[in-house]
Enzyme design. Structure first.
Site, PDB file in Angstrom:
ATOM      1  N   VAL A 103      69.708  87.390  55.842  1.00 27.44           N
ATOM      2  CA  VAL A 103      70.465  86.180  56.161  1.00 27.44           C
ATOM      3  C   VAL A 103      70.690  86.036  57.663  1.00 27.44           C
ATOM      4  CG1 VAL A 103      72.785  87.171  55.954  1.00 27.44           C
ATOM      5  CG2 VAL A 103      72.421  84.760  55.424  1.00 27.44           C
ATOM      6  N   ALA A 135      73.826  95.830  55.214  1.00 25.37           N
ATOM      7  CA  ALA A 135      73.593  94.708  54.304  1.00 25.37           C
ATOM      8  C   ALA A 135      72.602  93.741  54.918  1.00 25.37           C
ATOM      9  CB  ALA A 135      74.899  93.979  53.998  1.00 25.37           C
ATOM     10  N   ASP A 136      71.695  93.256  54.099  1.00 26.89           N
ATOM     11  CA  ASP A 136      70.824  92.174  54.528  1.00 26.89           C
ATOM     12  C   ASP A 136      71.439  90.826  54.185  1.00 26.89           C
ATOM     13  OD1 ASP A 136      67.731  92.933  55.372  1.00 26.89           O
ATOM     14  OD2 ASP A 136      68.816  94.548  54.381  1.00 26.89           O
ATOM     15  N   ARG A 137      72.281  90.804  53.165  1.00 24.38           N
ATOM     16  CA  ARG A 137      72.981  89.568  52.812  1.00 24.38           C
ATOM     17  C   ARG A 137      74.173  89.916  51.928  1.00 24.38           C
ATOM     18  NH1 ARG A 137      70.996  83.894  52.326  1.00 24.38           N
ATOM     19  NH2 ARG A 137      69.021  84.744  53.104  1.00 24.38           N
ATOM     20  N   ALA A 156      73.129  92.380  48.956  1.00 22.75           N
ATOM     21  CA  ALA A 156      71.714  92.755  48.944  1.00 22.75           C
ATOM     22  C   ALA A 156      71.459  93.720  50.088  1.00 22.75           C
ATOM     23  CB  ALA A 156      70.835  91.514  49.088  1.00 22.75           C
TER      24      ALA A 156
END
EC number: 5.3.1.23
Length: 445
Positions: A96, A285-287, A295
């Protein structure tokens, strides 16, 4: 962190550390086009949500600095920027930070075109380019500031879990009350407290960001503040970011640390939680969805379940740019699938019979039958019920007794705009609020 940088940038020039060659070689790739940035991201020579966004943003800044857009009017310049940003978005759709940076940079470019007072088209194009380049460089600058804040907030959050509220809580140097020497009961007459040990997954340090890191940044801060006993890191199959990168960073910084396989975490908690005071699992965290679902690198979900079973805190460390208020839950997050060969083959430097690592000789070997079907998602989604706190550059958001995360407390303007659909207040409109909380004057937006 001197000497260890994933990204080297000077206006008009971008170099990216090829992380596929670590830990044996330091090789920087020159990135002068969006295509080269796309390839670096897609091939995972650069990885980590913040670093991905920074590399994408700066690659286009390099193109614009050298006027590769060839624009004749300011409208053409904006169109070129938007087209190139849309292209870069496809390099890592799960992250994100990348989509947030792209949204910001599109707004910046359009506003620069509208605000320019240039009398001729050439000067107007130059104003649009400068507006974009300044904003892209600000993303790089702000990331380090953000990471240092995350590290500080995370370390203090975990310290408070070890040290009950009391007289020493207000001491100017709480670290003097922490020791590795058992037995040591919290609240004992000698007022000493166990240093804590933590486990981390994937790589979330200097190599995944502009510096310091997010989850690994908290570990760095714990170590610097004398609260850390030991750090454990998983190898993070199938791409081995933990063994290749995190282990490398921990050894580089001389942080007491141990590498384990992903499947050893449960045994580690069962056998060593008490003796090593394993107090938290800290991941990046990526999102992060609006409800707290997160995620992150595949294997994170499993660690969260294990942490809950062993009554160990599970902490997500992420900048507010990684919190996606427009995504209601993890069910709405797109998960990237990667090549089967990442599971069935592996590459590395050749080790001679004498144990010497020959960095000039690499080999790729098969570790599974090449005819087997493979499922290889790059990420999984950890339900919010398994997460105790999300640590950001604005402080921690702790899961409530109702099992919810109130991100409105740290991002009220974004919450009002993206969740409640309200207009920003007149005061906020004086300075436009970007996704990471950084404020830019309206004339630059």
């Amino acid at each position: 962190m001197a000497g260890l940088e994933a990204i080297k940038y000077g206006r008009g020039r971008l170099e990216v550390l090829d992380q596929l060659r670590l830990p044996h070689e330091f090789v920087y790739d020159n990135v002068s086009t969006c295509e080269e940035a796309f390839d670096s991201i897609k091939s995972m020579r650069v990885r980590g949500a913040p670093a991905i966004a920074i590399v994408a943003a700066l690659a286009l800044a390099v193109e614009l600095h050298h006027e590769k857009d060839g624009s004749k009017t300011k409208q053409e310049a904006v169109q070129y920027i938007n087209k190139r940003l849309d292209y870069l978005l496809g390099s890592r759709p799960t992250a994100v930070d990348l989509s947030n940076a792209i949204k910001l940079l599109k707004r910046v470019s359009q506003s620069a075109a509208e605000a320019t007072n240039a009398l001729d088209d050439s000067a107007a194009c130059a104003d649009v380019r400068k507006g974009y380049i300044d904003a892209a460089e600000k993303i790089l600058e702000d990331d380090l500031t953000t990471n240092l804040a995350i590290g500080r907030y995370g370390a203090e959050y975990l310290r408070r879990q070890q040290m009950p509220i009391g007289g020493e809580e207000d001491d100017e140097d709480p670290s003097k009350f922490f020791t590795t020497s058992p037995p040591c009961t919290q609240g004992a007459p000698d007022r000493t407290y166990r240093k804590l040990s933590v486990l981390t997954h994937c790589n979330t340090g200097s190599l995944a960001t502009s510096g310091h890191g997010t989850a690994l940044g908290i570990i760095r801060s714990l170590h610097k503040m004398n609260y850390l006993d030991h750090a454990y890191c998983t190898e993070t199959r199938p791409y081995n970011q933990g063994s290749r990168l995190t282990a490398f960073e921990l050894v580089y910084e001389k942080i007491p640390s141990t590498l384990i396989t992903d499947s050893m975490a449960g045994a580690l908690f069962a056998r060593m939680k008490e003796s090593k005071n394993i107090s938290a699992v800290i991941v990046g965290a990526d999102r992060v969805a609006r409800n707290g679902d997160t995620a992150n690198k595949i294997g994170t979900y499993s660690l969260a379940v294990l942490a809950k079973a062993h009554n160990i805190k599970f902490i997500v460390a992420a900048p507010t740019t990684s919190i996606d208020l427009e995504t209601v839950s993890g069910a709405d997050i797109k998960i990237e699938d990667r090549a089967p060969t990442e599971l069935t083959q592996i590459s590395g430097a050749v080790v001679g019979k004498d144990g010497h690592v020959d960095v000039n000789t690499t080999a790729r070997v098969a570790i599974a039958h090449q005819g087997i079907d493979v499922w290889n998602p790059s990420f999984d989604v950890t339900p919010s019920m398994y997460i105790d706190a999300v640590i950001t550059e604005k402080g921690e958001v702790v899961r409530s007794s109702k099992g919810t995360f109130d991100f409105k407390t740290i991002m009220p303007e974004r919450w009002a705009q993206q969740v409640e659909g309200k207009e920003l207040s007149a005061e906020t409109n004086v300075k436009a609020h970007v996704d990471d909380g950084t404020q830019f004057p309206m004339e630059n937006i």
